[in-house]
Design a protein around this motif. Structure first.
Motif, PDB file in Angstrom:
ATOM      1  N   UNK A   1       3.742  10.159  -6.967  1.00 57.59           N
ATOM      2  CA  UNK A   1       5.046  10.676  -7.446  1.00 57.59           C
ATOM      3  C   UNK A   1       5.794  11.411  -6.251  1.00 57.59           C
ATOM      4  N   UNK A   2       5.871  10.745  -4.971  1.00 61.90           N
ATOM      5  CA  UNK A   2       6.646  11.070  -4.078  1.00 61.90           C
ATOM      6  C   UNK A   2       7.970  10.796  -4.177  1.00 61.90           C
ATOM      7  N   UNK A   3       8.879  11.678  -4.223  1.00 67.39           N
ATOM      8  CA  UNK A   3      10.360  11.422  -4.543  1.00 67.39           C
ATOM      9  C   UNK A   3      11.297  11.380  -3.327  1.00 67.39           C
ATOM     10  N   UNK A   4      10.644  11.665  -2.138  1.00 71.37           N
ATOM     11  CA  UNK A   4      11.378  11.815  -0.977  1.00 71.37           C
ATOM     12  C   UNK A   4      11.367  10.212  -0.427  1.00 71.37           C
ATOM     13  N   UNK A   5      12.094  10.407   1.009  1.00 72.25           N
ATOM     14  CA  UNK A   5      12.171   9.088   1.617  1.00 72.25           C
ATOM     15  C   UNK A   5      10.918   8.678   2.084  1.00 72.25           C
ATOM     16  N   UNK A   6      10.950   7.166   2.454  1.00 66.68           N
ATOM     17  CA  UNK A   6       9.658   6.779   3.303  1.00 66.68           C
ATOM     18  C   UNK A   6      10.191   5.738   3.895  1.00 66.68           C
ATOM     19  N   UNK A   7       9.589   5.297   5.029  1.00 66.87           N
ATOM     20  CA  UNK A   7      10.273   3.956   5.618  1.00 66.87           C
ATOM     21  C   UNK A   7       9.020   3.112   6.268  1.00 66.87           C
ATOM     22  N   UNK A   8       9.180   1.849   6.451  1.00 68.30           N
ATOM     23  CA  UNK A   8       8.187   1.019   6.928  1.00 68.30           C
ATOM     24  C   UNK A   8       8.734   0.415   8.116  1.00 68.30           C
ATOM     25  N   UNK A   9       7.890   0.669   9.440  1.00 66.52           N
ATOM     26  CA  UNK A   9       8.256   0.248  10.643  1.00 66.52           C
ATOM     27  C   UNK A   9       7.503  -1.015  11.182  1.00 66.52           C
ATOM     28  N   UNK A  10       8.888  -1.875  11.574  1.00 68.07           N
ATOM     29  CA  UNK A  10       8.214  -3.282  12.207  1.00 68.07           C
ATOM     30  C   UNK A  10       8.044  -2.838  13.815  1.00 68.07           C
ATOM     31  N   UNK A  11       6.990  -2.453  14.145  1.00 69.57           N
ATOM     32  CA  UNK A  11       6.450  -1.730  15.140  1.00 69.57           C
ATOM     33  C   UNK A  11       6.263  -2.494  16.572  1.00 69.57           C
ATOM     34  N   UNK A  12       7.161  -2.296  17.488  1.00 70.97           N
ATOM     35  CA  UNK A  12       6.876  -3.144  18.851  1.00 70.97           C
ATOM     36  C   UNK A  12       6.974  -4.604  18.538  1.00 70.97           C
ATOM     37  N   UNK A  13       8.244  -4.898  17.832  1.00 68.28           N
ATOM     38  CA  UNK A  13       8.535  -6.468  17.671  1.00 68.28           C
ATOM     39  C   UNK A  13       9.391  -6.861  18.735  1.00 68.28           C
ATOM     40  N   UNK A  14       9.668  -8.264  18.876  1.00 71.86           N
ATOM     41  CA  UNK A  14      10.460  -8.940  19.525  1.00 71.86           C
ATOM     42  C   UNK A  14      11.147 -10.111  18.910  1.00 71.86           C
TER      43      UNK A  14
ATOM     44  N   UNK B   1       0.905  -1.137   0.037  1.00 70.19           N
ATOM     45  CA  UNK B   1       0.036  -0.014  -0.140  1.00 70.19           C
ATOM     46  C   UNK B   1       0.829   1.287   0.043  1.00 70.19           C
ATOM     47  N   UNK B   2       1.773   1.129   0.748  1.00 69.56           N
ATOM     48  CA  UNK B   2       2.849   2.432   0.855  1.00 69.56           C
ATOM     49  C   UNK B   2       3.625   2.621  -0.554  1.00 69.56           C
ATOM     50  N   UNK B   3       4.011   1.631  -1.164  1.00 69.44           N
ATOM     51  CA  UNK B   3       4.805   1.592  -2.285  1.00 69.44           C
ATOM     52  C   UNK B   3       3.888   2.093  -3.716  1.00 69.44           C
ATOM     53  N   UNK B   4       2.569   1.772  -3.380  1.00 73.48           N
ATOM     54  CA  UNK B   4       1.580   2.086  -4.438  1.00 73.48           C
ATOM     55  C   UNK B   4       1.357   3.625  -4.304  1.00 73.48           C
TER      56      UNK B   4
END
Ligand SMILES: [Zn+2]
Length: 416
Positions: free
Chosen positions: A69-82, A60-63
């Motif tokens: 046309x976002x050319x800036x950075x973006x990240x995907x967080x593995x949130x609260x993992x162990x 969904x984020x990549x799409x």
């Protein structure tokens, strides 16, 4: 190590349907000169509740990025993992929030505690920190107590970090955060210093740290606590981080992360002032507020959308205890203030959105209803395609609320 951008902003896309509207807020902010990087975050808990996979968040984020046309950075967080939950996040994610809150207080090997104390004489006595008027007075017993409380947790964080390095085949492609927010007692700035020394010893290239701050950071509602004390603590934490970067060789990008940061409107001016004064970076998470804006949008749409919003509320009320259980440390709901399902069923669009939309100047605003719906996304998940279809049918009004909430209520007050 991948360098974490200075200002990162966590957004949640529970149903993998809101990334476009969220990214639009970053694009609009960018036009105003606010340079913030989106981080899509969804915890293991949320994936389990919804029955989704991290790869869907990535898609969904990549799409959205490609479509807009976002050319800036973006990240995907593995949130609260162990260690037991990280694996399915490894491939799609490039930001990892190592959650050690449950390990705080677990006893470390006494030999490790002794070695830590011996290695860090600089932590004992009068510790002067640039930017903090009164030096910390830290006794040996204080260091020992904090080490007993946190050393094991940092060792476990190191084990998760090493596991990710191995699975990723290297250290270059991700950002590491350590979170300690979902616990009962806040960490003081002197404790933060000791924890950062321990994290450095463990070789974790931490770039953001999420402490538990003083006061309540309840989901989706304003800060509850002593604002002046928060200000002192936040500023002291910033000074401690700058000190720890120099003293322990931690990454220069290391910054504070404010979890459950959405809607903390009364402390946004303090955070803004502090980051502008010091030049410090910031990571702030606003994940759950996005799902609430979907409900605001459906209610605003009227007709079937409003009916669905009412249905979700009624069901959430019925299942309240189970929904609240995983979020006990980050919600405070007063049953007496929750309207009955019958009452809500009689509401107009405006009555529903007045109650739910976070505008404390509106007499209809109800923080208890808002928190219940915040944790009520499982109900929408159980509705499956019905909920997703409603989002599609009311796409514009939902997007308007999602974008407007992020831009006007969060980004502008924090960064403009
Ligand atoms: Zn958190």
């Amino acid at each position: 190590m991948k360098t974490c951008p200075k200002y990162t902003f966590g957004v949640g896309d529970r149903f993998a349907n809101g990334a476009h509207a969220q990214l639009t807020a970053f694009i609009e902010a960018n036009k105003l000169g606010i340079d913030i990087v989106p981080v899509w975050n969804k915890s293991n808990r949320e994936h389990n509740i919804i029955g989704s996979e991290p790869i869907q968040t990535r898609q969904a984020a990549d799409k959205a990025v490609a479509d807009l046309g976002w050319t800036g950075e973006y990240l995907l967080d593995a949130d609260h993992i162990n260690l037991s939950t990280v694996d399915r996040f490894v491939a799609p994610c490039d930001f990892f929030t190592l959650d050690v809150a449950d390990d705080i207080g677990e006893a470390a090997d006494p030999a490790d505690v002794a070695a830590f104390i011996a290695k860090h004489p600089e932590l004992i006595g009068t510790v002067a920190i640039e930017g903090i008027a009164a030096p910390f007075e830290i006794s040996r017993a204080d260091v020992e107590k904090t080490a007993n409380q946190f050393l094991k947790a940092t060792q476990k964080a190191a084990a998760i970090y090493q596991h990710i390095v191995k699975a990723k085949g290297g250290v270059d492609n991700f950002v590491t955060e350590v979170s300690m927010d979902e616990t009962d007692s806040p960490q003081t700035p002197p404790e933060m210093l000791i924890i950062l020394a321990a994290i450095a010893d463990q070789g974790i290239p931490i770039q953001t740290i999420a402490p538990k701050f003083t006061g309540r950071f309840n989901k989706g509602v304003d800060y509850v606590g002593d604002v002046a004390q928060f200000e002192k603590e936040f500023n002291d934490d910033l000074a401690v981080i700058a000190h720890a970067i120099k003293t322990y060789g931690l990454p220069a990008a290391l910054k504070l992360s404010v979890h459950s940061g959405s809607d903390k409107f009364s402390i946004y001016p303090i955070i803004k002032k502090a980051i502008q004064r010091t030049g410090a970076g910031l990571h702030i998470k606003t994940a759950g507020t996005n799902w609430l804006e979907e409900i605001v949008g459906l209610a605003e749409a009227g007709g079937d959308g409003l009916a669905l919003a009412k249905q979700i509320y009624a069901k959430a009320l019925e299942k309240k205890e189970a929904l609240c259980e995983p979020y006990a440390t980050v919600i405070d709901i007063s049953d007496a203030k929750l309207p009955s399902a019958e009452t809500v069923n009689g509401w107009t669009s405006t009555q529903f959105t007045d109650a739910l939309r976070h505008d404390e100047s509106n007499p209809g605003y109800n923080a208890d209803l808002r928190q219940l719906l915040h944790v009520g996304f499982k109900i929408a998940a159980q509705l499956g395609p019905v909920y997703i279809q409603a989002l599609h049918d009311n796409k514009e009004v939902v997007a308007k609320n999602v974008t407007g909430n992020l831009l006007d209520r969060h980004m502008k007050p924090l960064f403009l």
